[in-house]
Scaffold this motif. Structure first.
Motif, mmCIF file in Angstrom:
data_model
loop_
_atom_site.group_PDB
_atom_site.id
_atom_site.type_symbol
_atom_site.label_atom_id
_atom_site.label_comp_id
_atom_site.label_asym_id
_atom_site.label_seq_id
_atom_site.Cartn_x
_atom_site.Cartn_y
_atom_site.Cartn_z
ATOM 1 N N CYS A 56 0.993 -1.212 -0.073
ATOM 2 C CA CYS A 56 -0.006 0.214 -0.524
ATOM 3 C C CYS A 56 0.987 1.120 0.151
ATOM 4 O O CYS A 56 1.533 1.303 1.001
ATOM 5 C CB CYS A 56 -0.868 0.438 1.010
ATOM 6 N N THR A 111 -12.879 -1.791 -5.388
ATOM 7 C CA THR A 111 -12.675 -1.448 -4.099
ATOM 8 C C THR A 111 -13.574 -1.109 -3.138
ATOM 9 O O THR A 111 -14.227 0.584 -3.677
ATOM 10 C CB THR A 111 -11.218 -0.441 -4.123
ATOM 11 N N VAL A 121 -10.629 2.198 5.521
ATOM 12 C CA VAL A 121 -10.263 0.426 4.827
ATOM 13 C C VAL A 121 -10.445 0.243 4.224
ATOM 14 O O VAL A 121 -11.797 0.762 3.238
ATOM 15 C CB VAL A 121 -11.021 -0.736 6.209
ATOM 16 N N TYR A 122 -9.579 -0.116 2.800
ATOM 17 C CA TYR A 122 -9.445 -0.270 1.562
ATOM 18 C C TYR A 122 -9.698 -1.745 1.133
ATOM 19 O O TYR A 122 -8.519 -2.661 1.016
ATOM 20 C CB TYR A 122 -8.565 0.681 0.352
ATOM 21 N N GLU A 123 -10.422 -2.215 0.302
ATOM 22 C CA GLU A 123 -10.549 -3.591 0.237
ATOM 23 C C GLU A 123 -10.857 -4.429 -0.963
ATOM 24 O O GLU A 123 -12.085 -3.639 -1.479
ATOM 25 C CB GLU A 123 -11.509 -4.659 0.995
ATOM 26 N N GLN A 151 -6.699 -5.861 1.960
ATOM 27 C CA GLN A 151 -7.079 -4.377 2.031
ATOM 28 C C GLN A 151 -5.735 -3.673 2.282
ATOM 29 O O GLN A 151 -4.231 -4.036 2.450
ATOM 30 C CB GLN A 151 -7.099 -4.743 3.427
ATOM 31 N N CYS A 152 -5.606 -2.266 2.178
ATOM 32 C CA CYS A 152 -5.237 -1.351 2.969
ATOM 33 C C CYS A 152 -5.719 -0.959 3.719
ATOM 34 O O CYS A 152 -6.597 -0.325 3.198
ATOM 35 C CB CYS A 152 -4.692 -0.450 1.621
ATOM 36 N N MET A 153 -4.989 -0.098 4.769
ATOM 37 C CA MET A 153 -5.857 -0.018 5.943
ATOM 38 C C MET A 153 -5.467 1.388 6.234
ATOM 39 O O MET A 153 -3.888 1.914 6.288
ATOM 40 C CB MET A 153 -5.684 -0.383 6.973
#
Length: 370
Positions: A56, A111, A121-123, A151-153
């Protein structure tokens, strides 16, 4: 630098051929910085390992690198795609012989965005497709299939990456025989360890016992099967395998089904033909005519409507008979691919047939991440 995903590291993750190595991070990155972003370092080079790597970036980008060797059998790299997107701009940024590389904004390509306490949160999901073999009573695949949720948090002070495997991995039983004719079906588990050994012979040096079930196998891994007559000493009788097939439940009449042997010969519409293995007199085999052996490359059943993998459990079944050779009756089950095989008329008494089944065999793509 983003924090590294918390992932189990396979021991051979970093054994990537030099020709296949793909640079990870910026030029001049140190070994410690390379490890922080979940990559491999050797010879002053930081490169992606045999896994699925998610990074990320601070400017809001996903970098997802999928290795061909992340599963056994290998993933078809050309089939890897983002599950939620059909946008051409979300196709891999690059594909090599060993890796598929995705790079896209965390707000693009389907996403999903959620808020969790102090994080946004991007999932998204990445998956591979697989080839399906279709038969009259069922469909199967022998290709690895995987699906990963990643995920990117983001918060005001930190960036974190997370991978969660969402492809379930299932786990097989032993012998069932009916009628006066007692027949046993066993799965061999011997190992070919010495140089020059023959795998098809060494496999039958040992067998799974009842306590070993369920047995877990990898897709396309050979499963070595032996069917034998029990409690008979007549050297003149011959065991025949009239029909062998697989189901996803212990019920031999259940659907779906996949043929393995038909009239004792490999099912001709299977791309990976079953191998019939000759049985010779050897230590432990006094009456070779009382035994039949074959190997089948393992597969998983596929739903014929949705083409999704169903239950990873497989049960093998064989309809067997005893043949009494004579001057007018041959008990040979010869298989010729190029010419039509002459059907052998064999008279079998009702009490000389039996159905035998295996226990539960579980198929897995064996992800190296888990």
């Amino acid at each position: 630098m983003p924090k590294a995903p918390v992932l189990p590291v396979p021991t051979d993750k970093c054994q990537v051929e030099e020709a296949d190595r793909l640079q990870c991070g910026y030029p001049g990155i140190t070994a410690e910085q390379c490890k922080t972003i979940d990559c491999c370092f050797a010879g002053n080079q930081c490169f992606y390992g045999k896994a699925v790597t998610v990074q990320c970036t601070r400017d809001g980008q996903f970098i997802v690198v999928v290795a061909r060797d992340a599963t056994v059998p290998y993933i078809d790299i050309d089939s890897v795609s983002l599950l939620e997107s059909t946008d051409a701009s979300c196709n891999p940024a690059d594909i090599t012989a060993a890796f598929a590389i995705f790079q896209f904004s965390v707000t693009a390509c389907g996403t999903q965005v959620t808020a969790q306490e102090d994080y946004v949160v991007y999932e998204n999901h990445v998956s591979s497709s697989y080839e399906v073999g279709m038969g009259p009573r069922g469909s199967i695949t022998r290709d690895s299939h995987f699906e990963l949720l990643f995920q990117c948090m983001y918060s005001s002070t930190a960036v974190e990456a997370l991978i969660m495997e969402v492809n379930t991995v299932p786990p097989p039983l032993p012998v069932a025989a009916l009628g006066p004719l007692r027949v046993e079906l066993k799965l061999a588990n011997g190992q070919c360890r010495n140089k020059g050994c023959i795998e098809e012979k060494d496999a039958y040096t040992s067998f799974y016992t009842a306590s070993d079930y369920p047995v877990t196998k990898v897709l396309r891994e050979p499963l070595y099967v032996e069917v034998s007559i029990l409690e008979r000493t007549d050297p003149n009788i011959v065991l025949l395998l009239e029909h062998c097939w697989a189901t996803s439940t212990p019920d031999p009449d259940g659907l779906p089904q996949w043929d393995i042997l038909v009239d004792g010969c490999p099912y001709k519409d299977d791309r990976y033909l079953t191998t019939v293995i000759p049985v010779e007199s050897s230590h432990g085999i006094v009456l070779p005519n009382h035994h039949k052996r074959f190997s089948v490359k393992m597969f998983a059943f596929v739903d014929q409507d949705t083409f999704t993998t169903q239950n990873d459990k497989v049960f093998l079944h064989c309809a067997t008979a005893v043949c009494h050779p004579s001057s007018t009756t041959s008990c040979d089950q010869t298989c010729h691919r190029r010419r039509r095989r002459r059907h052998v008329a064999v008279k079998v008494a009702p009490n000389q047939t039996a159905l035998v089944s295996s226990g539960e065999v579980i198929l897995t793509a064996k992800p190296l991440l888990s």
